[in-house]
Design a protein around this motif. Structure first.
Motif: not given
Length: 141
Positions: A40-69
């Motif tokens: 996910v991070l590798e895919h996102m870094q194409e458009d958002y080069p400074g994106l961190s694992f923390d941001t990815i994991y926070r969103n993955l956790s949120l999406f899971q909590e909301l039953n999106i993932l």
């Protein structure tokens, strides 16, 4: 789940719509497999080069909590996929080569059997996954 439904769920729960969140959800909507956070991070870094694992994991956790993932663990690594479109009770076949998933609707777990054997245990749900190799991956070996 459609991207628009996922974004609406975020909004309904008071979370902001962002381009990053939409791009992440779009990635999962286009795939029929579980995806590790690193991919996910590798895919996102194409458009958002400074994106961190923390941001990815926070969103993955949120999406899971909301039953999106949905989440599973393969080879000791958490992987995620978009929540299934079907509301009916089902389980998954997961290819260990490509990560692709298929639904199957036969349930090997009987809540009555569990209640008979463990009367004080209150079942709130269960998850059943079968791991193997899909047809296309088997044909390539």
């Amino acid at each position: 789940m459609k991207v628009s439904d996922a974004l609406e769920r975020l909004k309904d729960h008071g979370y902001k719509y962002t381009g990053k969140r939409e791009k992440m959800i779009q990635l999962f909507a286009e795939e029929e497999r579980y995806i590790p956070a690193k991919e996910v991070l590798e895919h996102m870094q194409e458009d958002y080069p400074g994106l961190s694992f923390d941001t990815i994991y926070r969103n993955l956790s949120l999406f899971q909590e909301l039953n999106i993932l949905e989440e599973t663990e393969l080879d000791g690594e958490k992987r995620f996929r978009i929540t299934c479109k079907t509301n009916s009770h089902h389980h998954h076949l997961i290819c260990l080569s490509c990560g692709r998933t298929e639904h199957f609707h036969t349930c090997p777990v009987s809540e009555t059997t569990i209640a008979d054997q463990f009367p004080s245990f209150q079942v709130q749900g269960h998850k059943f996954e079968v791991y193997g190799t899909c047809g296309p991956c088997s044909a390539n070996n």
